[in-house]
Motif scaffolding. Structure first.
Motif, PDB file in Angstrom:
ATOM      1  N   ALA A 287       1.174  35.907  53.278  1.00 36.27           N
ATOM      2  CA  ALA A 287       0.486  34.682  53.422  1.00 36.27           C
ATOM      3  C   ALA A 287      -0.975  34.740  53.680  1.00 36.27           C
ATOM      4  O   ALA A 287      -1.308  35.692  54.610  1.00 36.27           O
ATOM      5  N   TYR A 288      -1.944  34.211  52.943  1.00 37.18           N
ATOM      6  CA  TYR A 288      -3.033  34.001  53.097  1.00 37.18           C
ATOM      7  C   TYR A 288      -3.655  32.460  53.577  1.00 37.18           C
ATOM      8  O   TYR A 288      -3.081  31.744  53.022  1.00 37.18           O
ATOM      9  N   GLY A 289      -4.538  32.783  54.194  1.00 33.08           N
ATOM     10  CA  GLY A 289      -5.080  31.277  55.095  1.00 33.08           C
ATOM     11  C   GLY A 289      -6.458  30.945  54.518  1.00 33.08           C
ATOM     12  O   GLY A 289      -6.853  31.500  53.288  1.00 33.08           O
ATOM     13  N   LYS A 290      -7.276  30.370  55.205  1.00 31.58           N
ATOM     14  CA  LYS A 290      -8.743  29.983  54.757  1.00 31.58           C
ATOM     15  C   LYS A 290      -9.391  31.418  54.614  1.00 31.58           C
ATOM     16  O   LYS A 290      -9.177  32.604  55.376  1.00 31.58           O
ATOM     17  N   ASN A 291     -10.357  31.491  54.041  1.00 34.39           N
ATOM     18  CA  ASN A 291     -11.312  32.392  53.886  1.00 34.39           C
ATOM     19  C   ASN A 291     -10.700  33.697  53.164  1.00 34.39           C
ATOM     20  O   ASN A 291     -10.967  34.775  53.213  1.00 34.39           O
ATOM     21  N   ASN A 292      -9.606  33.263  52.463  1.00 38.71           N
ATOM     22  CA  ASN A 292      -8.539  34.481  51.915  1.00 38.71           C
ATOM     23  C   ASN A 292      -8.464  35.486  52.678  1.00 38.71           C
ATOM     24  O   ASN A 292      -8.336  36.623  52.311  1.00 38.71           O
ATOM     25  N   LEU A 293      -7.989  35.413  54.014  1.00 37.61           N
ATOM     26  CA  LEU A 293      -7.575  36.272  54.852  1.00 37.61           C
ATOM     27  C   LEU A 293      -6.114  36.283  55.134  1.00 37.61           C
ATOM     28  O   LEU A 293      -5.331  35.435  55.261  1.00 37.61           O
ATOM     29  N   PRO A 294      -5.269  37.471  55.260  1.00 35.90           N
ATOM     30  CA  PRO A 294      -3.866  37.416  55.601  1.00 35.90           C
ATOM     31  C   PRO A 294      -3.779  36.901  56.945  1.00 35.90           C
ATOM     32  O   PRO A 294      -4.441  37.139  57.687  1.00 35.90           O
ATOM     33  N   LEU A 295      -2.657  36.085  57.058  1.00 34.93           N
ATOM     34  CA  LEU A 295      -2.425  35.736  58.320  1.00 34.93           C
ATOM     35  C   LEU A 295      -1.422  36.375  59.393  1.00 34.93           C
ATOM     36  O   LEU A 295      -1.680  36.238  60.448  1.00 34.93           O
ATOM     37  N   PHE A 296      -0.795  37.515  58.658  1.00 36.58           N
ATOM     38  CA  PHE A 296       0.150  38.200  59.273  1.00 36.58           C
ATOM     39  C   PHE A 296       0.759  39.322  58.375  1.00 36.58           C
ATOM     40  O   PHE A 296       0.436  39.439  57.346  1.00 36.58           O
ATOM     41  N   ALA A 297       1.478  40.208  59.151  1.00 34.05           N
ATOM     42  CA  ALA A 297       2.066  41.311  58.195  1.00 34.05           C
ATOM     43  C   ALA A 297       2.849  40.935  57.035  1.00 34.05           C
ATOM     44  O   ALA A 297       3.541  39.636  57.217  1.00 34.05           O
ATOM     45  N   PRO A 298       3.172  41.468  55.950  1.00 34.98           N
ATOM     46  CA  PRO A 298       4.115  41.085  54.861  1.00 34.98           C
ATOM     47  C   PRO A 298       5.447  41.051  55.194  1.00 34.98           C
ATOM     48  O   PRO A 298       5.753  41.671  56.260  1.00 34.98           O
TER      49      PRO A 298
ATOM     50  N   THR B 258       9.121  20.881  74.079  1.00 38.08           N
ATOM     51  CA  THR B 258       8.669  21.466  72.848  1.00 38.08           C
ATOM     52  C   THR B 258       7.268  21.749  72.923  1.00 38.08           C
ATOM     53  O   THR B 258       6.594  21.362  73.636  1.00 38.08           O
ATOM     54  N   PHE B 259       7.277  22.904  72.058  1.00 40.87           N
ATOM     55  CA  PHE B 259       6.065  23.600  72.042  1.00 40.87           C
ATOM     56  C   PHE B 259       5.329  23.582  70.759  1.00 40.87           C
ATOM     57  O   PHE B 259       6.155  23.468  69.826  1.00 40.87           O
ATOM     58  N   ASN B 260       3.971  23.648  70.486  1.00 41.40           N
ATOM     59  CA  ASN B 260       3.309  23.796  69.328  1.00 41.40           C
ATOM     60  C   ASN B 260       2.860  25.352  69.178  1.00 41.40           C
ATOM     61  O   ASN B 260       1.844  25.720  69.916  1.00 41.40           O
ATOM     62  N   LEU B 261       3.696  26.283  68.692  1.00 44.38           N
ATOM     63  CA  LEU B 261       3.570  27.653  68.388  1.00 44.38           C
ATOM     64  C   LEU B 261       2.182  28.107  67.887  1.00 44.38           C
ATOM     65  O   LEU B 261       1.849  29.131  68.115  1.00 44.38           O
ATOM     66  N   ASN B 262       1.628  27.173  67.386  1.00 45.92           N
ATOM     67  CA  ASN B 262       0.146  27.349  66.643  1.00 45.92           C
ATOM     68  C   ASN B 262      -1.071  27.505  67.855  1.00 45.92           C
ATOM     69  O   ASN B 262      -1.956  28.236  67.764  1.00 45.92           O
TER      70      ASN B 262
ATOM     71  N   ASN C 158      11.079  34.822  66.057  1.00 48.34           N
ATOM     72  CA  ASN C 158       9.890  35.081  65.453  1.00 48.34           C
ATOM     73  C   ASN C 158       9.326  33.917  64.832  1.00 48.34           C
ATOM     74  O   ASN C 158       9.629  33.102  64.176  1.00 48.34           O
ATOM     75  N   TYR C 159       8.106  33.829  65.035  1.00 44.36           N
ATOM     76  CA  TYR C 159       7.326  32.768  64.551  1.00 44.36           C
ATOM     77  C   TYR C 159       6.265  33.444  63.397  1.00 44.36           C
ATOM     78  O   TYR C 159       5.484  34.133  63.606  1.00 44.36           O
TER      79      TYR C 159
ATOM     80  N   ASN D 267      13.940  33.733  62.412  1.00 42.68           N
ATOM     81  CA  ASN D 267      12.703  33.626  61.863  1.00 42.68           C
ATOM     82  C   ASN D 267      12.264  32.258  61.529  1.00 42.68           C
ATOM     83  O   ASN D 267      12.528  31.642  60.562  1.00 42.68           O
ATOM     84  N   ILE D 268      11.276  31.920  62.281  1.00 41.91           N
ATOM     85  CA  ILE D 268      10.838  30.418  62.282  1.00 41.91           C
ATOM     86  C   ILE D 268       9.580  30.389  61.683  1.00 41.91           C
ATOM     87  O   ILE D 268       8.682  31.086  61.999  1.00 41.91           O
ATOM     88  N   VAL D 269       8.913  29.117  60.930  1.00 41.55           N
ATOM     89  CA  VAL D 269       7.904  29.114  60.045  1.00 41.55           C
ATOM     90  C   VAL D 269       7.423  27.746  60.309  1.00 41.55           C
ATOM     91  O   VAL D 269       6.003  27.723  60.023  1.00 41.55           O
ATOM     92  N   ASN D 270       8.071  26.915  61.169  1.00 40.83           N
ATOM     93  CA  ASN D 270       7.432  25.595  61.577  1.00 40.83           C
ATOM     94  C   ASN D 270       6.925  25.813  62.871  1.00 40.83           C
ATOM     95  O   ASN D 270       7.424  26.021  63.764  1.00 40.83           O
ATOM     96  N   PRO D 271       5.711  25.214  63.141  1.00 42.74           N
ATOM     97  CA  PRO D 271       5.006  25.542  64.480  1.00 42.74           C
ATOM     98  C   PRO D 271       5.861  24.597  65.559  1.00 42.74           C
ATOM     99  O   PRO D 271       5.585  25.002  66.700  1.00 42.74           O
ATOM    100  N   GLU D 272       6.319  23.526  65.165  1.00 46.53           N
ATOM    101  CA  GLU D 272       6.901  22.731  66.473  1.00 46.53           C
ATOM    102  C   GLU D 272       8.152  23.142  66.749  1.00 46.53           C
ATOM    103  O   GLU D 272       9.144  23.557  65.786  1.00 46.53           O
ATOM    104  N   ARG D 273       8.349  23.910  68.100  1.00 52.75           N
ATOM    105  CA  ARG D 273       9.468  24.559  68.477  1.00 52.75           C
ATOM    106  C   ARG D 273      10.160  23.919  69.583  1.00 52.75           C
ATOM    107  O   ARG D 273       9.358  23.868  70.799  1.00 52.75           O
ATOM    108  N   GLU D 274      11.672  23.446  69.432  1.00 51.96           N
ATOM    109  CA  GLU D 274      11.949  23.196  71.034  1.00 51.96           C
ATOM    110  C   GLU D 274      12.776  24.093  71.551  1.00 51.96           C
ATOM    111  O   GLU D 274      13.624  24.968  70.865  1.00 51.96           O
ATOM    112  N   ILE D 275      12.698  24.278  73.046  1.00 54.45           N
ATOM    113  CA  ILE D 275      13.594  25.005  73.622  1.00 54.45           C
ATOM    114  C   ILE D 275      14.504  24.261  74.882  1.00 54.45           C
ATOM    115  O   ILE D 275      13.948  23.408  75.277  1.00 54.45           O
ATOM    116  N   ALA D 276      15.777  24.369  74.662  1.00 50.60           N
ATOM    117  CA  ALA D 276      16.562  23.557  75.448  1.00 50.60           C
ATOM    118  C   ALA D 276      17.641  24.360  76.131  1.00 50.60           C
ATOM    119  O   ALA D 276      18.153  25.446  75.452  1.00 50.60           O
ATOM    120  N   PHE D 277      18.266  24.177  77.295  1.00 50.81           N
ATOM    121  CA  PHE D 277      19.432  24.773  77.788  1.00 50.81           C
ATOM    122  C   PHE D 277      20.142  23.884  78.682  1.00 50.81           C
ATOM    123  O   PHE D 277      19.561  22.780  79.208  1.00 50.81           O
TER     124      PHE D 277
END
Length: 311
Positions: free
Chosen positions: A229-240, A121-125, A153-154, A70-80
């Motif tokens: 989590a709530y973002g700008k304009n006081n709107l929820p960003l995702f499911a609880p 590396t990806f920016n998941l945002n 999950n991001y 369960n990832i919360v930081n947008p910078e995500r590396e994939i490697a194999f």
């Protein structure tokens, strides 16, 4: 004359034997030295033979399949890692909150059976919160394949909770992006028990990551704390995000003494039912007494009239 020729031939033969013996004695006894001396004036060709393994190996190292995915930081590396593969293909899928799935990245290359490492590396945002799946597949010389996959999950926020010692409060530790580019502005915590809201709501403002919730007068048991989590304009960003905690009240409830069952005919009725029944019986009794009195009074008047007529 003939004797002289025989002597000469004998001497020549003897000389040949001596020369052969001397030559044999001069030769080296080491076979390797002999081979080297023989090959001094020869041409040597070096042949390299490359052996290709048939076992294709694919191993995803990032995101680490053994860690919390369960990832919360947008910078995500994939490697194999890959080995003994003629072709390698990696595909990254994204599923949003509405269940729509799409391919957001696909890589294909031919390592020619050489071992190697791939990293990106990806920016998941750029895509959004939701579910991600990485699949990497390699093909070998004989057509055999091998693949590895990982899902993650991001999310805007995750967390854990635990009761503070024997106190009537629960500590909540939140995990979310607290950088200057964070999308999270505030987090709402709701306390539920058995799926029902207890009425307790706590707000946490960015960039706070720890808070206490007052559990005084709460019963012991399992609770769920939902973090939204709530973002700008006081709107929820995702499911609880659900956080579970077991709370044990420090106070022991006073036991209720057992009393004998003296309910009689009212033992199966509620208090309101009993009240209605008693009230009904009282009204019925009053009406019955009034009715009897009225009948007796009329009966006396009738009897008096009849007695007067006879006179």
């Amino acid at each position: 004359m003939k004797k002289t020729q025989k002597k000469i031939l004998g001497l020549c033969g003897l000389g040949a034997v001596v020369a052969t013996t001397a030559l044999a004695a001069a030769l080296p006894t080491n076979p390797e030295a002999l081979a080297t001396s023989v090959a001094v004036n020869s041409v040597t060709d070096t042949i390299q033979v490359r052996v290709i393994g048939t076992a294709v190996k694919i191993n995803i190292t990032q995101p680490d399949p053994t860690s919390d995915l369960n990832i919360v930081n947008p910078e995500r590396e994939i490697a194999f890692n890959y080995e003994n593969a003629s072709d390698v293909t990696s595909t990254l899928y994204y599923t949003n909150v509405n269940g729509h799935t799409e391919i957001i990245d696909e890589e294909h290359f031919t390592p020619d059976y050489e071992p190697g490492v791939f990293s990106k590396t990806f920016n998941l945002n750029d895509y959004g919160y939701g579910h991600y799946k990485l699949i990497v597949e390699g093909e070998g010389a004989g057509g055999e394949t091998n693949k590895d996959s990982v899902v993650f999950n991001y999310l805007p926020v995750t967390g854990t909770a635990a009761q503070v010692g024997q106190e009537e409060k629960v500590k909540v530790d939140l995990n979310y992006d607290t950088s200057s580019t964070s999308r999270v502005k505030a987090i709402r915590l709701d306390v539920l028990k058995n799926g029902l809201h207890t009425g307790k709501v706590v707000w946490v403002n960015y960039p706070t990551t720890t808070t206490d919730i007052d559990f005084s007068r709460m019963l012991s048991g399992d609770y769920t704390i939902t973090a939204t989590a709530y973002g700008k304009n006081n709107l929820p960003l995702f499911a609880p995000f659900p956080i579970t905690v077991n709370y044990q009240s420090p106070y022991t409830p006073v036991p209720v003494p057992h009393t004998a069952d003296t309910g009689g005919m009212f033992k199966d009725g509620s208090v309101s039912q009993t009240d209605y029944l008693v009230t009904g019986l009282m009204v019925f009794g009053i009406v019955a007494v009034a009715g009897i009195a009225f009948i007796m009074r009329n009966d006396k008047k009738t009897h008096s009239k009849k007695s007067g007529r006879r006179k």
